[in-house]
Motif scaffolding. Structure first.
Motif, PDB file in Angstrom:
ATOM      1  N   LYS A  29      -5.523  13.107  -1.590  1.00  0.00           N
ATOM      2  CA  LYS A  29      -6.877  13.962  -0.242  1.00  0.00           C
ATOM      3  C   LYS A  29      -8.301  13.509  -0.819  1.00  0.00           C
ATOM      4  CE  LYS A  29      -4.279  18.672  -1.021  1.00  0.00           C
ATOM      5  NZ  LYS A  29      -4.160  19.464  -1.454  1.00  0.00           N
ATOM      6  N   GLU A  30      -8.387  12.735  -2.285  1.00  0.00           N
ATOM      7  CA  GLU A  30      -9.586  12.809  -2.654  1.00  0.00           C
ATOM      8  C   GLU A  30      -9.631  11.068  -2.419  1.00  0.00           C
ATOM      9  OE1 GLU A  30      -9.321  13.028  -7.230  1.00  0.00           O
ATOM     10  OE2 GLU A  30      -8.840  14.628  -6.868  1.00  0.00           O
ATOM     11  N   ILE A  31      -9.181   9.973  -2.006  1.00  0.00           N
ATOM     12  CA  ILE A  31      -8.984   8.616  -1.043  1.00  0.00           C
ATOM     13  C   ILE A  31      -9.574   8.454  -0.120  1.00  0.00           C
ATOM     14  CG2 ILE A  31      -7.656   7.910  -3.534  1.00  0.00           C
ATOM     15  CD1 ILE A  31      -5.594   7.624  -2.025  1.00  0.00           C
ATOM     16  N   ASP A  32     -10.508   7.526   0.026  1.00  0.00           N
ATOM     17  CA  ASP A  32     -10.173   6.846   1.772  1.00  0.00           C
ATOM     18  C   ASP A  32     -10.561   5.021   1.430  1.00  0.00           C
ATOM     19  OD1 ASP A  32     -11.713   9.243   1.845  1.00  0.00           O
ATOM     20  OD2 ASP A  32     -13.358   8.176   1.158  1.00  0.00           O
ATOM     21  N   ASP A  36      -5.920   2.469  -3.763  1.00  0.00           N
ATOM     22  CA  ASP A  36      -6.040   3.048  -4.453  1.00  0.00           C
ATOM     23  C   ASP A  36      -4.550   3.529  -3.846  1.00  0.00           C
ATOM     24  OD1 ASP A  36      -7.977   3.423  -5.500  1.00  0.00           O
ATOM     25  OD2 ASP A  36      -9.335   4.693  -4.229  1.00  0.00           O
ATOM     26  N   TYR A  37      -4.151   3.174  -2.746  1.00  0.00           N
ATOM     27  CA  TYR A  37      -2.077   3.618  -2.002  1.00  0.00           C
ATOM     28  C   TYR A  37      -1.453   3.117  -3.004  1.00  0.00           C
ATOM     29  CZ  TYR A  37      -4.354   5.555   2.228  1.00  0.00           C
ATOM     30  OH  TYR A  37      -4.921   6.060   3.464  1.00  0.00           O
ATOM     31  N   GLU A  38      -2.200   2.602  -3.460  1.00  0.00           N
ATOM     32  CA  GLU A  38      -0.783   2.201  -4.472  1.00  0.00           C
ATOM     33  C   GLU A  38      -0.696   2.358  -6.096  1.00  0.00           C
ATOM     34  OE1 GLU A  38      -3.093  -1.873  -5.949  1.00  0.00           O
ATOM     35  OE2 GLU A  38      -2.852  -2.834  -4.274  1.00  0.00           O
ATOM     36  N   ARG A  89      18.416   5.974   0.839  1.00  0.00           N
ATOM     37  CA  ARG A  89      17.429   5.583   1.518  1.00  0.00           C
ATOM     38  C   ARG A  89      16.511   5.974   0.831  1.00  0.00           C
ATOM     39  NH1 ARG A  89      13.927   6.945   4.290  1.00  0.00           N
ATOM     40  NH2 ARG A  89      14.540   8.797   4.855  1.00  0.00           N
ATOM     41  N   ILE A  90      16.054   6.881   0.878  1.00  0.00           N
ATOM     42  CA  ILE A  90      15.162   7.710  -0.522  1.00  0.00           C
ATOM     43  C   ILE A  90      14.510   6.901  -1.605  1.00  0.00           C
ATOM     44  CG2 ILE A  90      13.674   9.262  -1.589  1.00  0.00           C
ATOM     45  CD1 ILE A  90      14.897  11.008   0.413  1.00  0.00           C
ATOM     46  N   ILE A  91      15.367   6.253  -2.335  1.00  0.00           N
ATOM     47  CA  ILE A  91      15.088   5.979  -3.308  1.00  0.00           C
ATOM     48  C   ILE A  91      15.007   4.033  -3.288  1.00  0.00           C
ATOM     49  CG2 ILE A  91      16.474   5.423  -5.573  1.00  0.00           C
ATOM     50  CD1 ILE A  91      18.470   7.049  -5.495  1.00  0.00           C
ATOM     51  N   ASP A  92      15.622   3.446  -2.451  1.00  0.00           N
ATOM     52  CA  ASP A  92      15.513   2.489  -2.460  1.00  0.00           C
ATOM     53  C   ASP A  92      14.530   2.187  -1.401  1.00  0.00           C
ATOM     54  OD1 ASP A  92      16.442  -0.534  -2.612  1.00  0.00           O
ATOM     55  OD2 ASP A  92      16.859  -0.320  -0.129  1.00  0.00           O
ATOM     56  N   LEU A  93      13.817   3.104  -0.614  1.00  0.00           N
ATOM     57  CA  LEU A  93      12.366   2.858  -0.356  1.00  0.00           C
ATOM     58  C   LEU A  93      11.121   2.802  -0.781  1.00  0.00           C
ATOM     59  CD1 LEU A  93      10.654   2.202   2.784  1.00  0.00           C
ATOM     60  CD2 LEU A  93      10.344   4.589   2.561  1.00  0.00           C
ATOM     61  N   ALA A  94      11.531   3.282  -1.653  1.00  0.00           N
ATOM     62  CA  ALA A  94      10.759   4.077  -3.016  1.00  0.00           C
ATOM     63  C   ALA A  94      10.695   3.374  -4.018  1.00  0.00           C
ATOM     64  CB  ALA A  94      10.629   5.436  -3.451  1.00  0.00           C
ATOM     65  N   LEU A  95      11.384   2.668  -4.197  1.00  0.00           N
ATOM     66  CA  LEU A  95      11.528   1.273  -5.299  1.00  0.00           C
ATOM     67  C   LEU A  95      10.832   0.098  -4.675  1.00  0.00           C
ATOM     68  CD1 LEU A  95      11.772  -0.151  -8.003  1.00  0.00           C
ATOM     69  CD2 LEU A  95      15.071  -0.541  -6.642  1.00  0.00           C
ATOM     70  N   ASP A  96      11.292  -0.148  -3.072  1.00  0.00           N
ATOM     71  CA  ASP A  96      11.020  -1.803  -2.644  1.00  0.00           C
ATOM     72  C   ASP A  96       9.532  -1.438  -2.823  1.00  0.00           C
ATOM     73  OD1 ASP A  96      11.686  -3.759  -1.473  1.00  0.00           O
ATOM     74  OD2 ASP A  96      10.516  -3.009   0.739  1.00  0.00           O
ATOM     75  N   LEU A  97       9.011  -0.116  -1.993  1.00  0.00           N
ATOM     76  CA  LEU A  97       7.186   0.247  -1.844  1.00  0.00           C
ATOM     77  C   LEU A  97       6.322   0.329  -3.540  1.00  0.00           C
ATOM     78  CD1 LEU A  97       7.341   3.176   1.069  1.00  0.00           C
ATOM     79  CD2 LEU A  97       6.438   0.393   0.723  1.00  0.00           C
ATOM     80  N   ARG A  98       6.849   0.842  -3.925  1.00  0.00           N
ATOM     81  CA  ARG A  98       6.606   0.698  -5.537  1.00  0.00           C
ATOM     82  C   ARG A  98       6.820  -0.816  -6.062  1.00  0.00           C
ATOM     83  NH1 ARG A  98       8.853  -0.478 -10.977  1.00  0.00           N
ATOM     84  NH2 ARG A  98       7.604  -0.244 -12.516  1.00  0.00           N
ATOM     85  N   ASN A  99       7.510  -1.196  -6.297  1.00  0.00           N
ATOM     86  CA  ASN A  99       7.146  -2.722  -6.569  1.00  0.00           C
ATOM     87  C   ASN A  99       6.588  -4.019  -5.785  1.00  0.00           C
ATOM     88  OD1 ASN A  99       9.264  -2.329  -8.137  1.00  0.00           O
ATOM     89  ND2 ASN A  99      11.280  -3.548  -6.895  1.00  0.00           N
ATOM     90  N   ASN A 100       6.409  -3.962  -4.220  1.00  0.00           N
ATOM     91  CA  ASN A 100       5.362  -4.521  -3.076  1.00  0.00           C
ATOM     92  C   ASN A 100       4.066  -3.634  -4.509  1.00  0.00           C
ATOM     93  OD1 ASN A 100       7.261  -5.590  -2.162  1.00  0.00           O
ATOM     94  ND2 ASN A 100       7.624  -4.173  -0.587  1.00  0.00           N
ATOM     95  N   SER A 101       3.609  -2.533  -4.525  1.00  0.00           N
ATOM     96  CA  SER A 101       2.717  -2.431  -4.583  1.00  0.00           C
ATOM     97  C   SER A 101       2.235  -2.622  -6.291  1.00  0.00           C
ATOM     98  CB  SER A 101       2.464  -0.348  -3.975  1.00  0.00           C
ATOM     99  OG  SER A 101       2.891   0.139  -5.641  1.00  0.00           O
ATOM    100  N   ASP A 102       3.090  -2.795  -7.093  1.00  0.00           N
ATOM    101  CA  ASP A 102       2.455  -3.040  -8.293  1.00  0.00           C
ATOM    102  C   ASP A 102       2.350  -4.497  -8.280  1.00  0.00           C
ATOM    103  OD1 ASP A 102       2.215  -0.280  -8.576  1.00  0.00           O
ATOM    104  OD2 ASP A 102       4.706  -0.426 -10.267  1.00  0.00           O
ATOM    105  N   TYR A 103       3.666  -5.188  -7.790  1.00  0.00           N
ATOM    106  CA  TYR A 103       3.593  -6.819  -7.761  1.00  0.00           C
ATOM    107  C   TYR A 103       3.103  -7.732  -7.117  1.00  0.00           C
ATOM    108  CZ  TYR A 103       6.680  -4.782 -11.678  1.00  0.00           C
ATOM    109  OH  TYR A 103       6.867  -3.643 -12.472  1.00  0.00           O
ATOM    110  N   LEU A 104       3.263  -8.176  -5.555  1.00  0.00           N
ATOM    111  CA  LEU A 104       2.856  -8.412  -4.680  1.00  0.00           C
ATOM    112  C   LEU A 104       1.215  -8.377  -4.557  1.00  0.00           C
ATOM    113  CD1 LEU A 104       4.537  -7.776  -1.553  1.00  0.00           C
ATOM    114  CD2 LEU A 104       5.194  -9.571  -3.219  1.00  0.00           C
ATOM    115  N   ASP A 105       0.428  -9.340  -4.358  1.00  0.00           N
ATOM    116  CA  ASP A 105      -0.918  -9.809  -4.303  1.00  0.00           C
ATOM    117  C   ASP A 105      -1.249  -9.424  -3.125  1.00  0.00           C
ATOM    118  OD1 ASP A 105      -1.451 -10.944  -6.766  1.00  0.00           O
ATOM    119  OD2 ASP A 105      -0.958 -12.253  -6.385  1.00  0.00           O
TER     120      ASP A 105
END
Length: 138
Positions: A29-32, A36-38, A89-105
């Motif tokens: 609600k707060e970000i534009d 910050d989606y990471e 699928r929910i777990i796998d996708l969440a893990l994948d997105l989290r890893n990408n957001s935390d570790y990919l440049d």
């Protein structure tokens, strides 16, 4: 039958899951800025992770590795149909997105992905709450 210490740990971990999801919703609600989606993706993953750990309190199982938690949960709760099949699928996708957001440049995420992850985490949290409520009634 659940022991009191198992119930307490379930409640503690479930509350932790709720807090992390509430943080994600508040941030959305707060970000534009898409950067910050990471943080939101990280929080939605951890909501799901804390939900799994809450349930695994029933089995007195824990692991220092996320892969251990996920593997045990899949084997004992999804493969046995205690949790819906789409939970994997929910777990796998969440893990994948989290890893990408935390570790990919230069990772890029759009608002739709983030909103979908919040919905997924909400569903997983709801399923967890329902399961724990059922256990507590026994």
């Amino acid at each position: 039958m659940l022991r009191d210490d198992q119930k307490e740990l379930m409640i503690y971990r479930l509350e932790k899951a709720k807090k992390t999801l509430n943080t994600a919703k508040k941030l959305l609600k707060e970000i534009d800025d898409y950067k910050d989606y990471e943080t939101i993706l990280n929080r939605t993953y951890y909501c799901i992770f804390h939900c799994m750990r809450a349930i695994l309190s029933k089995d007195d199982f824990d692991s220092k590795k996320h892969s251990g938690i996920i593997s045990y949960f899949n084997k004992h709760y999804i493969n046995t149909n205690i949790f819906p099949r789409d939970s994997y699928r929910i777990i796998d996708l969440a893990l994948d997105l989290r890893n990408n957001s935390d570790y990919l440049d230069y990772a890029y995420f759009d608002k739709e992905q983030v909103e979908e992850q919040i919905k997924n985490a909400d569903l997983f949290l709801s399923n967890t709450q329902n399961y724990i409520d059922m256990l507590f009634k026994k």
